[in-house]
Write a protein that holds these residues in place. Structure first.
Motif, mmCIF file in Angstrom:
data_model
loop_
_atom_site.group_PDB
_atom_site.id
_atom_site.type_symbol
_atom_site.label_atom_id
_atom_site.label_comp_id
_atom_site.label_asym_id
_atom_site.label_seq_id
_atom_site.Cartn_x
_atom_site.Cartn_y
_atom_site.Cartn_z
ATOM 1 N N LEU A 3 0.875 -1.029 -0.038
ATOM 2 C CA LEU A 3 0.014 0.108 0.137
ATOM 3 C C LEU A 3 0.814 1.366 0.015
ATOM 4 C CD1 LEU A 3 -2.852 -1.047 2.468
ATOM 5 C CD2 LEU A 3 -2.689 -0.990 -0.052
ATOM 6 N N ALA A 4 2.061 1.100 0.375
ATOM 7 C CA ALA A 4 2.946 2.166 0.152
ATOM 8 C C ALA A 4 2.811 3.074 -0.862
ATOM 9 C CB ALA A 4 4.357 1.946 0.752
ATOM 10 N N GLU A 5 2.846 2.566 -2.161
ATOM 11 C CA GLU A 5 2.756 3.061 -3.407
ATOM 12 C C GLU A 5 1.311 3.529 -3.831
ATOM 13 O OE1 GLU A 5 4.926 0.897 -6.296
ATOM 14 O OE2 GLU A 5 6.132 -0.041 -4.935
ATOM 15 N N ALA A 9 -5.161 5.478 -1.888
ATOM 16 C CA ALA A 9 -6.193 4.589 -0.942
ATOM 17 C C ALA A 9 -6.113 5.326 0.588
ATOM 18 C CB ALA A 9 -5.624 3.180 -0.998
ATOM 19 N N MET A 10 -4.885 5.604 1.037
ATOM 20 C CA MET A 10 -4.850 6.240 2.161
ATOM 21 C C MET A 10 -5.530 7.503 2.346
ATOM 22 S SD MET A 10 -3.292 3.586 3.290
ATOM 23 C CE MET A 10 -3.457 4.177 5.281
ATOM 24 N N THR A 11 -5.416 8.395 1.374
ATOM 25 C CA THR A 11 -6.256 9.688 1.422
ATOM 26 C C THR A 11 -7.812 9.076 1.444
ATOM 27 O OG1 THR A 11 -4.524 10.585 0.390
ATOM 28 C CG2 THR A 11 -6.683 11.585 0.149
ATOM 29 N N TRP A 56 -2.307 -3.453 -9.849
ATOM 30 C CA TRP A 56 -1.003 -4.048 -10.324
ATOM 31 C C TRP A 56 0.063 -3.436 -9.402
ATOM 32 C CZ3 TRP A 56 -1.148 -3.331 -16.272
ATOM 33 C CH2 TRP A 56 -1.851 -4.208 -16.916
ATOM 34 N N THR A 57 -0.166 -2.398 -8.906
ATOM 35 C CA THR A 57 0.631 -1.640 -7.983
ATOM 36 C C THR A 57 0.509 -2.245 -6.704
ATOM 37 O OG1 THR A 57 0.410 0.804 -9.073
ATOM 38 C CG2 THR A 57 1.454 0.434 -6.762
#
Length: 178
Positions: A3-5, A9-11, A56-57
């Motif tokens: 999820l770092a990339e 999604a975090m926003t 994919w990310t």
């Protein structure tokens, strides 16, 4: 999953939390509605470029069911904010509904979601949130946002994302999947 990339999604998660904190149950229920609209879109358009890239990310196959909650999250959060704006305005005549729909269609086009294909879910939502007597008052403490009775005739006030939405389609995902 990586999820770092995926800062979007975090926003989106922070947006969801803010809607719930500011608008309480109504914010949570409008997120549930927006999520169900995004589910509808994903089931019909899983090859939407932004969703494929996110999958994919995260190291997932784009059409993999478990990819759906993650890849649609940013659009669902932004749509939930637009739904809050619609409900807050309290103006639900044909002209206001058309203006809101046109604004959301511009968002969809920016996301790469096929507007013609995706419009139906928005029309169903608008039909459930049309003018009518207001829903019962909410407890004090948070800012007040009362949803249309059409929402509460179908949606549960508790439960999974699917159960809290006034929309009935799903992918078998619950709040635990979010």
């Amino acid at each position: 999953m990586r999820l770092a990339e995926l800062p979007e999604a975090m926003t989106a998660h922070r947006t969801r939390q803010k809607l719930a904190a500011r608008w309480g149950r109504a914010g949570e229920e409008l997120f549930a509605d927006a999520f169900q609209v995004a589910v509808y879109w994903w089931t019909r358009m899983p090859d939407t470029v932004c969703w494929v890239r996110r999958a994919w990310t995260a190291g997932l196959d784009a059409r993999e069911m478990r990819a759906a909650p993650l890849v649609i999250y940013p659009e669902a959060a932004e749509l939930a904010q637009a739904m809050v704006d619609f409900e807050r305005a309290g103006q639900r005549d044909a002209a206001d509904r058309s203006r809101w729909l046109a604004g959301v269609e511009r968002l969809m086009a920016g996301w790469g979601v096929d507007v013609a294909e995706g419009r139906q879910a928005l029309l169903v939502w608008l039909g459930r949130h049309r003018m009518g007597p207001p829903a019962p008052a909410r407890p004090a403490g948070r800012r007040h946002l009362t949803l249309a009775l059409g929402h509460y005739r179908i949606a549960s006030r508790t439960g999974s994302v699917h159960q809290r939405s006034c929309l009935t389609w799903q992918l078998g995902m619950s709040a635990a999947d979010m």
